[in-house]
Design a protein around this motif. Structure first.
Motif, mmCIF file in Angstrom:
data_model
loop_
_atom_site.group_PDB
_atom_site.id
_atom_site.type_symbol
_atom_site.label_atom_id
_atom_site.label_comp_id
_atom_site.label_asym_id
_atom_site.label_seq_id
_atom_site.Cartn_x
_atom_site.Cartn_y
_atom_site.Cartn_z
ATOM 1 N N ALA A 80 5.030 28.722 22.938
ATOM 2 C CA ALA A 80 4.833 30.127 22.579
ATOM 3 C C ALA A 80 3.414 30.322 22.043
ATOM 4 O O ALA A 80 2.843 29.419 21.433
ATOM 5 N N PRO A 81 2.832 31.484 22.270
ATOM 6 C CA PRO A 81 1.488 31.737 21.738
ATOM 7 C C PRO A 81 1.489 31.709 20.214
ATOM 8 O O PRO A 81 2.503 31.973 19.575
ATOM 9 N N LEU A 82 0.348 31.386 19.662
ATOM 10 C CA LEU A 82 0.165 31.356 18.218
ATOM 11 C C LEU A 82 -0.591 32.619 17.820
ATOM 12 O O LEU A 82 -1.701 32.860 18.285
ATOM 13 N N PHE A 83 0.019 33.442 16.976
ATOM 14 C CA PHE A 83 -0.587 34.677 16.512
ATOM 15 C C PHE A 83 -1.168 34.437 15.121
ATOM 16 O O PHE A 83 -0.441 34.088 14.199
ATOM 17 N N LEU A 84 -2.474 34.613 14.991
ATOM 18 C CA LEU A 84 -3.165 34.308 13.740
ATOM 19 C C LEU A 84 -3.685 35.556 13.042
ATOM 20 O O LEU A 84 -4.093 36.518 13.688
ATOM 21 N N ASN A 85 -3.678 35.485 11.734
ATOM 22 C CA ASN A 85 -4.368 36.451 10.891
ATOM 23 C C ASN A 85 -5.559 35.726 10.274
ATOM 24 O O ASN A 85 -5.421 34.610 9.768
ATOM 25 N N LEU A 86 -6.717 36.342 10.337
ATOM 26 C CA LEU A 86 -7.916 35.775 9.728
ATOM 27 C C LEU A 86 -8.202 36.555 8.455
ATOM 28 O O LEU A 86 -8.162 37.784 8.456
ATOM 29 N N HIS A 87 -8.501 35.859 7.381
ATOM 30 C CA HIS A 87 -8.900 36.502 6.132
ATOM 31 C C HIS A 87 -10.416 36.362 6.047
ATOM 32 O O HIS A 87 -10.942 35.272 5.848
ATOM 33 N N VAL A 88 -11.076 37.491 6.257
ATOM 34 C CA VAL A 88 -12.526 37.520 6.394
ATOM 35 C C VAL A 88 -13.143 38.170 5.163
ATOM 36 O O VAL A 88 -12.762 39.274 4.770
ATOM 37 N N PHE A 89 -14.071 37.456 4.570
ATOM 38 C CA PHE A 89 -14.762 37.902 3.359
ATOM 39 C C PHE A 89 -16.115 38.466 3.766
ATOM 40 O O PHE A 89 -16.808 37.893 4.611
ATOM 41 N N CYS A 90 -16.471 39.565 3.168
ATOM 42 C CA CYS A 90 -17.741 40.210 3.466
ATOM 43 C C CYS A 90 -18.412 40.520 2.120
ATOM 44 O O CYS A 90 -17.842 41.223 1.297
ATOM 45 N N CYS A 91 -19.582 39.949 1.889
ATOM 46 C CA CYS A 91 -20.270 40.182 0.621
ATOM 47 C C CYS A 91 -21.735 40.534 0.865
ATOM 48 O O CYS A 91 -22.309 40.179 1.890
ATOM 49 N N THR A 92 -22.299 41.245 -0.100
ATOM 50 C CA THR A 92 -23.706 41.636 0.007
ATOM 51 C C THR A 92 -24.531 40.752 -0.907
ATOM 52 O O THR A 92 -24.270 40.655 -2.098
ATOM 53 N N ASN A 93 -25.505 40.084 -0.335
ATOM 54 C CA ASN A 93 -26.347 39.149 -1.076
ATOM 55 C C ASN A 93 -27.740 39.762 -1.268
ATOM 56 O O ASN A 93 -28.725 39.289 -0.717
ATOM 57 N N PHE A 94 -27.782 40.852 -2.020
ATOM 58 C CA PHE A 94 -29.031 41.563 -2.312
ATOM 59 C C PHE A 94 -29.278 41.476 -3.809
ATOM 60 O O PHE A 94 -28.382 41.714 -4.603
ATOM 61 N N ARG A 95 -30.504 41.168 -4.183
ATOM 62 C CA ARG A 95 -30.832 41.000 -5.597
ATOM 63 C C ARG A 95 -31.943 41.959 -6.001
ATOM 64 O O ARG A 95 -32.667 42.491 -5.157
ATOM 65 N N GLY A 96 -32.060 42.130 -7.308
ATOM 66 C CA GLY A 96 -33.153 42.938 -7.852
ATOM 67 C C GLY A 96 -33.121 44.365 -7.337
ATOM 68 O O GLY A 96 -32.065 44.995 -7.286
ATOM 69 N N PRO A 97 -34.277 44.869 -6.927
ATOM 70 C CA PRO A 97 -34.340 46.268 -6.494
ATOM 71 C C PRO A 97 -33.575 46.539 -5.200
ATOM 72 O O PRO A 97 -33.295 47.690 -4.879
ATOM 73 N N ASN A 98 -33.200 45.512 -4.467
ATOM 74 C CA ASN A 98 -32.458 45.686 -3.211
ATOM 75 C C ASN A 98 -30.947 45.732 -3.415
ATOM 76 O O ASN A 98 -30.198 45.899 -2.459
ATOM 77 N N TYR A 99 -30.493 45.591 -4.669
ATOM 78 C CA TYR A 99 -29.066 45.568 -4.974
ATOM 79 C C TYR A 99 -28.366 46.834 -4.472
ATOM 80 O O TYR A 99 -27.300 46.770 -3.861
ATOM 81 N N ILE A 100 -28.972 47.983 -4.698
ATOM 82 C CA ILE A 100 -28.377 49.254 -4.282
ATOM 83 C C ILE A 100 -28.307 49.342 -2.757
ATOM 84 O O ILE A 100 -27.342 49.868 -2.200
ATOM 85 N N GLU A 101 -29.297 48.804 -2.071
ATOM 86 C CA GLU A 101 -29.278 48.762 -0.609
ATOM 87 C C GLU A 101 -28.037 47.996 -0.124
ATOM 88 O O GLU A 101 -27.343 48.429 0.795
ATOM 89 N N GLY A 102 -27.748 46.870 -0.764
ATOM 90 C CA GLY A 102 -26.569 46.086 -0.417
ATOM 91 C C GLY A 102 -25.279 46.859 -0.655
ATOM 92 O O GLY A 102 -24.340 46.778 0.150
ATOM 93 N N LEU A 103 -25.228 47.618 -1.755
ATOM 94 C CA LEU A 103 -24.037 48.435 -2.028
ATOM 95 C C LEU A 103 -23.858 49.515 -0.958
ATOM 96 O O LEU A 103 -22.731 49.829 -0.560
ATOM 97 N N ASN A 104 -24.957 50.077 -0.487
ATOM 98 C CA ASN A 104 -24.891 51.071 0.595
ATOM 99 C C ASN A 104 -24.313 50.442 1.861
ATOM 100 O O ASN A 104 -23.493 51.054 2.549
#
Length: 191
Positions: A80-104
């Protein structure tokens, strides 16, 4: 299949960010956040980092049978086929003045998955037709779970979101048995 799925998600997010922020470079990378030796990776600075943290089987579809018709009315049996769920993490690696850009960018990604809860990669030009549909579900983590994840990664807390991506189908098992079709009739059958 996992690599194809994550590459498709990365490319979709990059296209979405380019359209919304008039970017010329890709901002989403598929990578570890931290190198194996614990050092910070240069390629993820000022980027949105996408990575797999877990996969599990979709148990509600576990009992499906791997049987299908082939030419001549015969049936082919396979695992039988194997049905998978992937748990994918997405993070913003922006520091200093670019922090807000990462949040956007993170906000744009959340909006993208809110508007596109189901994607059909097979409809994309040049994409593998083995993945028909992907669904995206935002996962809620409490502070303890979040702390455990960041400790396991070996990095400091960054703005992030976790999505459960289902159903990636692994159906590459070989045929184990062929049952031929019944042909002809027996005219000597008595009632």
């Amino acid at each position: 299949m996992i690599d194809i799925t994550l590459t498709y998600i990365r490319d979709s997010l990059n296209q979405h960010l380019k359209n919304n922020f008039t970017l010329t470079e890709n901002k989403v990378v598929l990578s570890n956040l931290v190198e194996n030796d614990g050092s910070s990776s240069r390629e993820v600075e000022d980027k949105v980092v996408l990575f797999l943290i877990q996969l599990d089987e979709e148990t509600s579809l576990k009992n499906s049978r791997g049987r299908g018709g082939i030419s001549g009315g015969a049936f082919a049996e396979r695992n039988a086929p194997l049905f998978l769920n992937l748990h994918v993490f997405c993070c913003t690696n922006f520091r200093g003045p670019n922090y807000i850009e990462g949040l956007n960018y993170l906000s744009a990604i959340v909006r993208y998955f809110q508007q596109n809860r189901i994607l059909f990669p097979a409809a994309s030009l040049g994409f593998s037709n083995k993945i028909e549909k992907l669904s995206f579900e935002l996962c809620k983590l409490n502070y303890d779970q979040m702390s455990n994840i960041w400790s396991s990664i070996g990095a400091k807390l960054l703005p992030s979101v976790l999505y459960k991506v289902g159903l990636v189908v692994m159906d590459d098992s070989p045929i184990s048995k062929i049952t031929p079709a019944i042909s002809g009739t027996n005219e000597n059958v008595t009632n």
